[in-house]
Write an enzyme that holds these catalytic residues in place. Structure first.
Site, short mmCIF file in Angstrom:
data_model
loop_
_atom_site.label_atom_id
_atom_site.label_comp_id
_atom_site.label_asym_id
_atom_site.label_seq_id
_atom_site.Cartn_x
_atom_site.Cartn_y
_atom_site.Cartn_z
N ASP A 141 0.87 -1.18 0.00
CA ASP A 141 0.00 0.00 0.00
C ASP A 141 0.90 1.22 0.00
O ASP A 141 1.96 1.22 0.62
CB ASP A 141 -0.90 0.01 1.24
CG ASP A 141 -1.99 -1.06 1.19
OD1 ASP A 141 -2.44 -1.39 0.08
OD2 ASP A 141 -2.40 -1.53 2.26
N ASP A 161 -7.00 -1.46 -4.62
CA ASP A 161 -8.04 -1.06 -3.65
C ASP A 161 -8.94 0.01 -4.25
O ASP A 161 -10.17 -0.05 -4.12
CB ASP A 161 -7.40 -0.49 -2.38
CG ASP A 161 -6.56 -1.50 -1.62
OD1 ASP A 161 -6.82 -2.71 -1.74
OD2 ASP A 161 -5.63 -1.06 -0.91
#
Length: 180
Positions: free
Chosen positions: A133, A155
């Protein structure tokens, strides 16, 4: 004439998977760039606009959204975060090809969801430290959060495409209620 109809139908079904491929490619390319150029755990933070709104920071998430399931033992995480999502993507893809219920925008949204799912599942399988991330957005204290939990391209694709899918599924119902 019949052959042309079948080709157009097949083309309409398969064309949204261009989005699936683009999401997977962009997701994996950006993650590879971050892994190669940014140290893990935010040692190097890049403030994109100079106003703390958007920051690139390299973190790893061995769990799912919002680090749910972080404390689970590894075998359970593998089952819940790899095996179950793969089964869901297989079922979603199967349903996609075996129903006529989806509109064109819904098919594109589902293709984006599948692409995001593949991107994160790939990380869970091939990156032992967890999903990469790197996008951190200021959230201005909404819901008590100064920053939204760090996320990635996959995401984003899942969330945006789920919102589009939900909107397109609820919109016809709204119109039907207004017509009564």
């Amino acid at each position: 004439m019949f052959g042309q109809k079948m080709f157009n139908k097949d083309k309409a079904l398969f064309t949204p998977f261009i989005l699936t491929a683009l999401v997977v490619l962009l997701d994996q390319a950006t993650k590879a760039f971050i892994v190669r150029h940014w140290p893990v755990q935010g040692s190097f933070i890049s403030d994109v606009f100079g106003n703390d709104l958007l920051i690139f920071v390299h973190v790893r998430n061995p769990a799912i959204a919002f680090s749910i399931g972080y404390g689970l033992p590894q075998p359970w995480r593998f089952i819940l975060f790899v095996i179950v999502p793969i089964a869901v993507l297989i079922l979603l893809t199967w349903y996609y090809f075996h129903t006529t219920e989806f509109s064109r925008p819904q098919r594109w949204a589902i293709a984006g969801i599948i692409g995001g799912g593949i991107g994160n599942i790939s990380d869970r399988i091939f990156r032992p430290d967890g999903v990469v991330d790197f996008i951190s957005v200021r959230f201005f204290g909404i819901f008590g959060l100064e920053r939204w939990p760090t996320f990635n391209v996959a995401d984003s694709s899942v969330v945006v495409c789920c919102m589009i899918l939900l909107y397109t599924m609820l919109r016809p119902q709204k119109q039907a209620l207004e017509e009564k």
